[in-house]
Design a protein around this motif. Structure first.
Motif, PDB file in Angstrom:
ATOM      1  N   ASN A 380      52.817  22.498  35.256  1.00 20.87           N
ATOM      2  CA  ASN A 380      52.564  22.813  36.663  1.00 20.87           C
ATOM      3  C   ASN A 380      53.234  21.829  37.613  1.00 20.87           C
ATOM      4  O   ASN A 380      53.428  22.129  38.791  1.00 20.87           O
ATOM      5  CB  ASN A 380      51.052  22.820  36.922  1.00 20.87           C
ATOM      6  CG  ASN A 380      50.708  23.346  38.293  1.00 20.87           C
ATOM      7  OD1 ASN A 380      50.988  24.494  38.617  1.00 20.87           O
ATOM      8  ND2 ASN A 380      50.104  22.502  39.110  1.00 20.87           N
ATOM      9  N   VAL A 385      57.744  25.836  38.813  1.00 23.16           N
ATOM     10  CA  VAL A 385      56.413  26.412  38.578  1.00 23.16           C
ATOM     11  C   VAL A 385      55.506  26.165  39.776  1.00 23.16           C
ATOM     12  O   VAL A 385      54.759  27.065  40.199  1.00 23.16           O
ATOM     13  CB  VAL A 385      55.789  25.816  37.303  1.00 23.16           C
ATOM     14  CG1 VAL A 385      54.385  26.363  37.080  1.00 23.16           C
ATOM     15  CG2 VAL A 385      56.663  26.112  36.092  1.00 23.16           C
ATOM     16  N   ALA A 386      55.558  24.956  40.337  1.00 23.10           N
ATOM     17  CA  ALA A 386      54.691  24.628  41.471  1.00 23.10           C
ATOM     18  C   ALA A 386      54.988  25.505  42.687  1.00 23.10           C
ATOM     19  O   ALA A 386      54.080  25.792  43.479  1.00 23.10           O
ATOM     20  CB  ALA A 386      54.842  23.151  41.836  1.00 23.10           C
ATOM     21  N   VAL A 389      52.843  28.930  42.978  1.00 22.85           N
ATOM     22  CA  VAL A 389      51.398  28.938  43.202  1.00 22.85           C
ATOM     23  C   VAL A 389      51.112  28.439  44.611  1.00 22.85           C
ATOM     24  O   VAL A 389      51.908  27.688  45.190  1.00 22.85           O
ATOM     25  CB  VAL A 389      50.663  28.048  42.165  1.00 22.85           C
ATOM     26  CG1 VAL A 389      50.858  28.594  40.762  1.00 22.85           C
ATOM     27  CG2 VAL A 389      51.133  26.601  42.238  1.00 22.85           C
ATOM     28  N   PHE A 394      47.288  25.166  43.114  1.00 19.98           N
ATOM     29  CA  PHE A 394      47.889  23.907  42.667  1.00 19.98           C
ATOM     30  C   PHE A 394      46.849  22.794  42.602  1.00 19.98           C
ATOM     31  O   PHE A 394      46.782  22.041  41.628  1.00 19.98           O
ATOM     32  CB  PHE A 394      49.027  23.519  43.612  1.00 19.98           C
ATOM     33  CG  PHE A 394      49.721  22.240  43.236  1.00 19.98           C
ATOM     34  CD1 PHE A 394      50.709  22.228  42.263  1.00 19.98           C
ATOM     35  CD2 PHE A 394      49.388  21.042  43.859  1.00 19.98           C
ATOM     36  CE1 PHE A 394      51.347  21.048  41.910  1.00 19.98           C
ATOM     37  CE2 PHE A 394      50.019  19.859  43.519  1.00 19.98           C
ATOM     38  CZ  PHE A 394      51.011  19.864  42.541  1.00 19.98           C
ATOM     39  N   ILE A 397      44.465  23.236  39.618  1.00 19.43           N
ATOM     40  CA  ILE A 397      45.048  22.831  38.333  1.00 19.43           C
ATOM     41  C   ILE A 397      45.124  21.313  38.236  1.00 19.43           C
ATOM     42  O   ILE A 397      44.713  20.709  37.233  1.00 19.43           O
ATOM     43  CB  ILE A 397      46.436  23.469  38.158  1.00 19.43           C
ATOM     44  CG1 ILE A 397      46.307  24.989  38.036  1.00 19.43           C
ATOM     45  CG2 ILE A 397      47.140  22.906  36.923  1.00 19.43           C
ATOM     46  CD1 ILE A 397      47.629  25.712  37.983  1.00 19.43           C
ATOM     47  N   GLN A 398      45.641  20.677  39.296  1.00 25.62           N
ATOM     48  CA  GLN A 398      45.864  19.242  39.227  1.00 25.62           C
ATOM     49  C   GLN A 398      44.575  18.438  39.348  1.00 25.62           C
ATOM     50  O   GLN A 398      44.492  17.340  38.797  1.00 25.62           O
ATOM     51  CB  GLN A 398      46.845  18.817  40.334  1.00 25.62           C
ATOM     52  CG  GLN A 398      48.242  19.384  40.185  1.00 25.62           C
ATOM     53  CD  GLN A 398      48.949  18.881  38.954  1.00 25.62           C
ATOM     54  OE1 GLN A 398      48.657  17.801  38.437  1.00 25.62           O
ATOM     55  NE2 GLN A 398      49.901  19.655  38.451  1.00 25.62           N
TER      56      GLN A 398
END
Length: 493
Positions: A380, A385-386, A389, A394, A397-398
Motif C-alpha cells: 500500500n 497503489v496508494a 485508494v 489509506f 490500512i496504514q
C-alpha cells in the motif's frame, strides 16, 4: 528446426543509425507534421541523441547543431537534420542546450542568433551545489536576451529512449518567462511526460541537485536499522556464542552466519515497526499537553513523522529476511547432526510434548499473519497503489491494520518467550533474553494507543484536532456520532 528468438530490448543500440552512407538530409514530411514546430538541440551526446529520437517520434521537426556535422550525422535518426550550431540555432525557436556546463562559454558566439528564443538547459553538475549559482542561472547570464528554462535534467537518456513510464513521467521545470515555460510544458505533454512547474529560475539550484542526492529520505531509517542490527547482533553473540565458550568451552561459533542473524532480524523488525507508530503517539501527547493543534512540533519529531514510510519498509525487509532464514534453518548440516544426536537420546514417550506443540503452532500462525499484514502495508505504500485508494482507505490500512500488524508481531514474540523471561538460566552474563528487550517499545506503543482510546482522552484529542484550544473560551461541540455528512474531518468552530 529453427527457433524464434525475441530481440533483447536492452541489447539494441541507443538510436537507429543512418547507415554507411547517411548524411544530414532535410527532415522528411512523412515522419513529422508539415506545420510542426522546429526544435533545435545543441550537442551530440547520448542524451541529445535520445532526445532527438523522442522529439521526432512526437511529431516535431528536429535540427541538431554540431561542431562536426559530418562525423555526428550517422549517430542520429534519419528524421533529424544534423547541421552546424549556427544554422540549428537560426532555424529553431526552442533550443535544447545539451552540452556540459563548462562548455557553455563556447556558445557565446551564438548570442545574436539565440536572442529572443527559449533555451532549455538540461545540464547537471558533478557534485551537489549548495552555494550557487546554478548552471541555468549562469547560462541566463551568458544569454540575457534569451529565455532560459531549466528542465529535463531529472530523467535519463534511457527514459527518453524507451518513452515515459508510470514511475518516471514527471519533468521538473522552472524559469522566469511564463510564456517560454508554457511552451516547454506543452512540449513535455506532447512527448508523453507530465510537466511540474517548480517556479522561477531561482529554483533551478534545487532542481539540479535532485539527481545527485542519494536516497536523502532513507539515510536516517537505514542508519537506524543498521545500528539496531549491530546492537542486537552483538548482544546475541555475547549471550549465545561467547558466554558458552567462556563458561563451558562450548564452541558455538557456527551459529554466527545464520542462527545469530536469524535471532537478530525479528528484534530489529519489531523495534523498527514500533518506531513507525511512536511518533504519532508523541504528537498526540504534545497536543494534549498544549491544548491546541496550532503549535509546531519539534524538528526532531517532524523528521521522525516524515520518515515513517521508510521505517516501515525497513521493518518489512527485516521480517521477510527472518522468514527466509527460518525456512533455511532445517537445511543446515549442524541441524542435521543435532537431530541425529537428539534422536538417540530421546525415549519413545518423550517425543511428543503437548504444550510445546501448541506453543509452536500458535507461534508460527501469529508470525505468518504478522508478515502478511506487513506485506499489505508495504504494498500500500507504493505510489501506484496508494493513488488508487482514498484518504480514509489509506489511513485505515496504514493505521488500523498497522496496529494490528504490530499487535501480531508483539504476540508472536511473546508466544516465543512467555516463560523464558522468568528462567534465570537464560540470563547469560546476567543479560535478559533478546526478546525481552525487543518488546519494550512495541508494548509502549500499544499501551499508548489504548490510552488514547479512553473516552475522556479520545474526546479531548478529538476536540483539539478539530480546532478547539484550551486557552480560549469557545463553545465547541463534536457532531453526533450518528450524524455523518461526509465532512467529519472539517473543523467546527
Amino acid at each position: 528446426m529453427s527457433q524464434c528468438i525475441m530481440p533483447d530490448e536492452m541489447a539494441r543500440p541507443l538510436i537507429r543509425g543512418r547507415g554507411v552512407g547517411g548524411g544530414s538530409g532535410r527532415l522528411e514530411a512523412s515522419t513529422s507534421e508539415p506545420d510542426a514546430p522546429v526544435v533545435g538541440i545543441l550537442g551530440t551526446g547520448d542524451f541529445s541523441r535520445s532526445l532527438a529520437r523522442r522529439l521526432a517520434a512526437s511529431g516535431y521537426q528536429v535540427v541538431v547543431g554540431s561542431r562536426n556535422p559530418k562525423r555526428s550525422a550517422a549517430l542520429f535518426p534519419e528524421e533529424a537534420e544534423v547541421t552546424s550550431q549556427v544554422e540549428a540555432a537560426s532555424q529553431a525557436d526552442l533550443v535544447f542546450v545539451a552540452v556540459f556546463p563548462e562548455h557553455h562559454s563556447t556558445l557565446v558566439e551564438l548570442k545574436p542568433t539565440l536572442a529572443g528564443k527559449t533555451l532549455v538547459d538540461v545540464s547537471n553538475g558533478l557534485s551537489i551545489n549548495r552555494d550557487g549559482p546554478s548552471n541555468a542561472e549562469q547560462l541566463a547570464k551568458l544569454f540575457p536576451e534569451s529565455s532560459v528554462v531549466k528542465g529535463f535534467n531529472t530523467i535519463s537518456a534511457w527514459t527518453l529512449q524507451v518513452g515515459p513510464r508510470d514511475g518516471n513521467r514527471q519533468i521538473l521545470l522552472c524559469g522566469n518567462n511564463s510564456t517560454a515555460k508554457s511552451s516547454v510544458m506543452q512540449l513535455c505533454r506532447r512527448m508523453g511526460f507530465v510537466p511540474v512547474d517548480m517556479g522561477l529560475l531561482s529554483s533551478s539550484l534545487e532542481v539540479e541537485n535532485l539527481p545527485l542526492r542519494l536516497f536523502p529520505s532513507w539515510r536516517v531509517p537505514v542508519l537506524c536499522t543498521l545500528c539496531l542490527f549491530a546492537f542486537f547482533y552483538v548482544y546475541n553473540f555475547l549471550r549465545d556464542v561467547l558466554q558458552p565458550y567462556i563458561m563451558a568451552k562450548k564452541k558455538f561459533f557456527y551459529k554466527m552466519p545464520i542462527e545469530t542473524v536469524n535471532a537478530t532480524l525479528p528484534a530489529v523488525a519489531l523495534v523498527m515497526l514500533s518506531l513507525v507508530y511512536l511518533p504519532g503517539l508523541c504528537g498526540a501527547l504534545l497536543q494534549l499537553c498544549w491544548g491546541t493543534k496550532y503549535n509546531r512540533f519539534p524538528c526532531w519529531l517532524d523528521r521522525w513523522l516524515t520518515s515513517r514510510k521508510q521505517l516501515g519498509l525497513c521493518s518489512f525487509l527485516c521480517a521477510a529476511l527472518h522468514a527466509i532464514y527460518s525456512l533455511c534453518l532445517p537445511l543446515r548440516k549442524s541441524a542435521y547432526f543435532k537431530l541425529l544426536i537428539d534422536s538417540k537420546q530421546l525415549k519413545e514417550g518423550d517425543v511428543w510434548v503437548e504444550a510445546a506443540v501448541w506453543r509452536m503452532e500458535l507461534y508460527l500462525s501469529v508470525g505468518i499473519m504478522a508478515l502478511g499484514l506487513l506485506s499489505l502495508l508495504a504494498v500500500n505504500s507504493l505510489p501506484s497503489v496508494a493513488n488508487t485508494v482514498n484518504w480514509r482507505e489509506f489511513s485505515f490500512i496504514q493505521s488500523t491494520l498497522g496496529y494490528c500488524a504490530l499487535s501480531m508481531a508483539t504476540l508472536h514474540t511473546l508466544l516465543f518467550g512467555w516463560d523464558r523471561a522468568f528462567d534465570l538460566a537464560r540470563y547469560h552474563f546476567f543479560l535478559p533474553p533478546t526478546f525481552a528487550l525487543a518488546v519494550v517499545l512495541p508494548l509502549t506503543a500499544l499501551l499508548g494507543r489504548l490510552v488514547l482510546f479512553v473516552p475522556c482522552v479520545a474526546r479531548r484529542l478529538g476536540l483539539i484536532r478539530r480546532g478547539w484550544e484550551k486557552s480560549r473560551h469557545i463553545r465547541f461541540d463534536l457532531p453526533d456520532e450518528g450524524c455523518c455528512n461526509g465532512l467529519e474531518d472539517a473543523s467546527y468552530v
